[in-house]
Scaffold this motif. Sequence first.
Motif, PDB file in Angstrom:
ATOM      1  N   PHE A 288       0.821  -1.213   0.000  1.00 36.71           N
ATOM      2  CA  PHE A 288       0.000   0.000   0.000  1.00 36.71           C
ATOM      3  C   PHE A 288       0.854   1.262   0.000  1.00 36.71           C
ATOM      4  O   PHE A 288       0.524   2.236  -0.676  1.00 36.71           O
ATOM      5  N   THR A 289       1.964   1.249   0.763  1.00 40.03           N
ATOM      6  CA  THR A 289       2.764   2.467   0.931  1.00 40.03           C
ATOM      7  C   THR A 289       4.104   2.427   0.205  1.00 40.03           C
ATOM      8  O   THR A 289       4.895   3.355   0.351  1.00 40.03           O
ATOM      9  N   SER A 290       4.387   1.388  -0.561  1.00 41.18           N
ATOM     10  CA  SER A 290       5.658   1.331  -1.287  1.00 41.18           C
ATOM     11  C   SER A 290       5.707   2.405  -2.364  1.00 41.18           C
ATOM     12  O   SER A 290       4.697   3.052  -2.679  1.00 41.18           O
ATOM     13  N   ALA A 291       6.904   2.594  -2.936  1.00 40.78           N
ATOM     14  CA  ALA A 291       7.107   3.671  -3.919  1.00 40.78           C
ATOM     15  C   ALA A 291       6.108   3.573  -5.073  1.00 40.78           C
ATOM     16  O   ALA A 291       5.569   4.587  -5.538  1.00 40.78           O
ATOM     17  N   PHE A 292       5.877   2.360  -5.555  1.00 40.70           N
ATOM     18  CA  PHE A 292       4.899   2.155  -6.629  1.00 40.70           C
ATOM     19  C   PHE A 292       3.714   1.358  -6.086  1.00 40.70           C
ATOM     20  O   PHE A 292       3.192   0.456  -6.743  1.00 40.70           O
ATOM     21  N   GLY A 293       3.304   1.720  -4.878  1.00 40.99           N
ATOM     22  CA  GLY A 293       2.220   1.040  -4.210  1.00 40.99           C
ATOM     23  C   GLY A 293       0.861   1.628  -4.536  1.00 40.99           C
ATOM     24  O   GLY A 293       0.727   2.554  -5.347  1.00 40.99           O
ATOM     25  N   VAL A 294      -0.142   1.101  -3.870  1.00 37.06           N
ATOM     26  CA  VAL A 294      -1.529   1.501  -4.123  1.00 37.06           C
ATOM     27  C   VAL A 294      -1.737   2.990  -3.893  1.00 37.06           C
ATOM     28  O   VAL A 294      -2.357   3.677  -4.720  1.00 37.06           O
ATOM     29  N   LEU A 295      -1.221   3.509  -2.788  1.00 40.41           N
ATOM     30  CA  LEU A 295      -1.480   4.903  -2.433  1.00 40.41           C
ATOM     31  C   LEU A 295      -0.912   5.863  -3.466  1.00 40.41           C
ATOM     32  O   LEU A 295      -1.616   6.766  -3.949  1.00 40.41           O
ATOM     33  N   ASN A 296       0.360   5.691  -3.822  1.00 38.14           N
ATOM     34  CA  ASN A 296       0.989   6.613  -4.775  1.00 38.14           C
ATOM     35  C   ASN A 296       0.391   6.498  -6.168  1.00 38.14           C
ATOM     36  O   ASN A 296       0.116   7.506  -6.827  1.00 38.14           O
ATOM     37  N   ILE A 297       0.169   5.267  -6.635  1.00 38.37           N
ATOM     38  CA  ILE A 297      -0.413   5.084  -7.966  1.00 38.37           C
ATOM     39  C   ILE A 297      -1.853   5.604  -7.996  1.00 38.37           C
ATOM     40  O   ILE A 297      -2.260   6.321  -8.921  1.00 38.37           O
ATOM     41  N   GLY A 298      -2.632   5.228  -6.974  1.00 38.49           N
ATOM     42  CA  GLY A 298      -4.036   5.643  -6.927  1.00 38.49           C
ATOM     43  C   GLY A 298      -4.198   7.147  -6.881  1.00 38.49           C
ATOM     44  O   GLY A 298      -4.998   7.722  -7.634  1.00 38.49           O
ATOM     45  N   MET A 299      -3.423   7.814  -6.025  1.00 38.52           N
ATOM     46  CA  MET A 299      -3.564   9.253  -5.896  1.00 38.52           C
ATOM     47  C   MET A 299      -2.979   9.996  -7.094  1.00 38.52           C
ATOM     48  O   MET A 299      -3.388  11.116  -7.387  1.00 38.52           O
ATOM     49  N   THR A 300      -2.040   9.372  -7.800  1.00 37.99           N
ATOM     50  CA  THR A 300      -1.559   9.962  -9.052  1.00 37.99           C
ATOM     51  C   THR A 300      -2.686   9.969 -10.081  1.00 37.99           C
ATOM     52  O   THR A 300      -2.903  10.972 -10.783  1.00 37.99           O
ATOM     53  N   ILE A 301      -3.415   8.862 -10.177  1.00 40.59           N
ATOM     54  CA  ILE A 301      -4.561   8.789 -11.087  1.00 40.59           C
ATOM     55  C   ILE A 301      -5.621   9.817 -10.698  1.00 40.59           C
ATOM     56  O   ILE A 301      -6.181  10.517 -11.554  1.00 40.59           O
ATOM     57  N   VAL A 302      -5.917   9.916  -9.390  1.00 34.91           N
ATOM     58  CA  VAL A 302      -6.903  10.887  -8.914  1.00 34.91           C
ATOM     59  C   VAL A 302      -6.473  12.304  -9.276  1.00 34.91           C
ATOM     60  O   VAL A 302      -7.285  13.113  -9.757  1.00 34.91           O
ATOM     61  N   SER A 303      -5.192  12.620  -9.058  1.00 37.22           N
ATOM     62  CA  SER A 303      -4.683  13.966  -9.368  1.00 37.22           C
ATOM     63  C   SER A 303      -4.819  14.276 -10.854  1.00 37.22           C
ATOM     64  O   SER A 303      -5.215  15.392 -11.232  1.00 37.22           O
ATOM     65  N   ILE A 304      -4.496  13.301 -11.697  1.00 34.41           N
ATOM     66  CA  ILE A 304      -4.612  13.504 -13.141  1.00 34.41           C
ATOM     67  C   ILE A 304      -6.067  13.752 -13.533  1.00 34.41           C
ATOM     68  O   ILE A 304      -6.367  14.650 -14.344  1.00 34.41           O
ATOM     69  N   LEU A 305      -6.985  12.984 -12.960  1.00 33.89           N
ATOM     70  CA  LEU A 305      -8.405  13.172 -13.254  1.00 33.89           C
ATOM     71  C   LEU A 305      -8.882  14.561 -12.814  1.00 33.89           C
ATOM     72  O   LEU A 305      -9.594  15.252 -13.553  1.00 33.89           O
ATOM     73  N   LEU A 306      -8.499  14.979 -11.598  1.00 32.03           N
ATOM     74  CA  LEU A 306      -8.925  16.279 -11.093  1.00 32.03           C
ATOM     75  C   LEU A 306      -8.392  17.413 -11.956  1.00 32.03           C
ATOM     76  O   LEU A 306      -9.125  18.348 -12.316  1.00 32.03           O
ATOM     77  N   ILE A 307      -7.101  17.340 -12.293  1.00 31.61           N
ATOM     78  CA  ILE A 307      -6.490  18.401 -13.099  1.00 31.61           C
ATOM     79  C   ILE A 307      -7.092  18.424 -14.507  1.00 31.61           C
ATOM     80  O   ILE A 307      -7.398  19.499 -15.048  1.00 31.61           O
ATOM     81  N   THR A 308      -7.279  17.256 -15.095  1.00 34.81           N
ATOM     82  CA  THR A 308      -7.839  17.192 -16.452  1.00 34.81           C
ATOM     83  C   THR A 308      -9.273  17.712 -16.485  1.00 34.81           C
ATOM     84  O   THR A 308      -9.640  18.505 -17.366  1.00 34.81           O
ATOM     85  N   MET A 309     -10.096  17.272 -15.510  1.00 34.17           N
ATOM     86  CA  MET A 309     -11.488  17.724 -15.455  1.00 34.17           C
ATOM     87  C   MET A 309     -11.553  19.231 -15.226  1.00 34.17           C
ATOM     88  O   MET A 309     -12.349  19.937 -15.876  1.00 34.17           O
ATOM     89  N   GLY A 310     -10.729  19.739 -14.327  1.00 33.18           N
ATOM     90  CA  GLY A 310     -10.728  21.169 -14.047  1.00 33.18           C
ATOM     91  C   GLY A 310     -10.250  21.983 -15.230  1.00 33.18           C
ATOM     92  O   GLY A 310     -10.846  23.009 -15.594  1.00 33.18           O
ATOM     93  N   PHE A 311      -9.156  21.530 -15.873  1.00 34.12           N
ATOM     94  CA  PHE A 311      -8.580  22.265 -16.997  1.00 34.12           C
ATOM     95  C   PHE A 311      -9.559  22.310 -18.169  1.00 34.12           C
ATOM     96  O   PHE A 311      -9.839  23.379 -18.721  1.00 34.12           O
ATOM     97  N   LEU A 312     -10.074  21.144 -18.549  1.00 40.26           N
ATOM     98  CA  LEU A 312     -10.988  21.091 -19.691  1.00 40.26           C
ATOM     99  C   LEU A 312     -12.307  21.805 -19.381  1.00 40.26           C
ATOM    100  O   LEU A 312     -12.876  22.478 -20.246  1.00 40.26           O
ATOM    101  N   GLY A 313     -12.788  21.656 -18.143  1.00 42.23           N
ATOM    102  CA  GLY A 313     -14.042  22.294 -17.769  1.00 42.23           C
ATOM    103  C   GLY A 313     -13.966  23.811 -17.838  1.00 42.23           C
ATOM    104  O   GLY A 313     -14.848  24.469 -18.410  1.00 42.23           O
TER     105      GLY A 313
END
Length: 471
Positions: A288-313
């Motif tokens: 869960f907390t490793s460098a390429f673990g669930v938390l880092n990968i998951g929150m990277t995806i969330v950040s990309i979605l938030l930035i993309t939705m905000g930018f395009l919107g």
Amino acid sequence: MAGHGQGDKHTETKKGLDNGTPATSLSNVTSSRAYILTVEDGKGAPGPPLETDGHVGVQHPTSFLETLVHLLKGNIGSGLYAMGDAFLNAGLVLAPILTLFLGVICVYSQHMLLTGAKKLQEKTGSKTPPSFAEAVELSFKNGPPTLHKWARAVRLWTNIFLCITQMGFCCVYFVFISDNVKQVMDYYEVTLDVHVHMVIALIPIMLSCWIRDLKYLVPVSLVANVFMTVGIAVTFYFISQDLPSPSEREYVASWTKIPLFFGTVIYSFEGIGLVIPLQNEMKKPGQFTSAFGVLNIGMTIVSILLITMGFLGYLKYGDGVLGSLTLNLPQDDVLGQAVQLTISMGVLFSYALQMYVPIEIIWPRILERWGPFKHHSVTEIIFRSSLVLVTFVLAEAIPHLSLFISLVGAVSSTALALFFPAILDLAVHWDSGFGRYKWLLWKDGFIIFIGIVGFLTGTYASVDAIVRKFL
């Protein structure tokens, strides 16, 4: 997201939670989204502990991919649709930078919470990590002597902010549903006041919150997930069509709008109560907390979605972007209308799960103080209905979606996502020192400073804007 029983057994379990007894997978739940984890397979309450990789697991531990899906579900909701309005308040260039900056801090705070909880678990000899509120309390009990007397108080305040956050989400849900349904109904000349739509939404929401066993909410949760996934995909399709030139938008907004941006983004990122129970459910918690673990990968995806939705919107709709991008979708397009109704249904079906956190925190205290009740089931239903009515009244009082989201983010999400993890980290490292040049003190102090500034400015800006709406 772990089932529980009813009646006396139900009461006894909840009292155990409140009194800080050794945690099971249920007691580690501090976010309604996390409750679904041990009941999605329809098995009900968790079974006996299972040793996995040196950690105490659960009867049906989750894989890397399953945990990643749960993390994404827990962090993608109504806040995603508010990102267009957030970018309006910061600018097309500044907003992505600040969103990424706040995202990194929020994820780092989640790592601090998990690390601190693990150290406190080892120090106290508990078989399972403490919950969010328990971790903060234990950090004060095991920290500097001057903090010991504040241990119970800080646990209480952590739970209070958890309740405020979750009930704030529920208030936003009422406004979100009524705004979107009204817009569709108005197109077909079924003109009703937005407050009437809230009353109509109150009925199914109230009934869903009468369900006391979480395993019966699993189908509701699955339906909500399907609706949200389809709605997000179609929304991206709409906002990526016929985009204007970026030069037509403001690159950097006025600094007076930044606090509203801050509140909205923190609201969108605030899933810190989810991380401990998610890690506890894994077959291999270390992933869960490793460098390429669930938390880092998951929150990277969330950040990309938030930035993309905000930018395009914001790029698509400019100054006309609304508190939810669904409100900007073409009103004469059947597909756009379907998205609004689909997302509204997904949000409606998510309400009961969000409300489970304040119920699980407050109801045991009521039982401890005034119980047992002669008519236990009826009393609990009255209590649940009362909480729903509180969120309904608040939503009726502040029917401005974007400002409500910003206010909830500034008031409570800031405390949970930034302030409490940094305080916990300082208390945990008090005995061992703060590192060379006391860098831990500077680092945590910086996060606390951002939290305090965001809380004060975001709350002031949101309240001021709400007041101006009514003048």
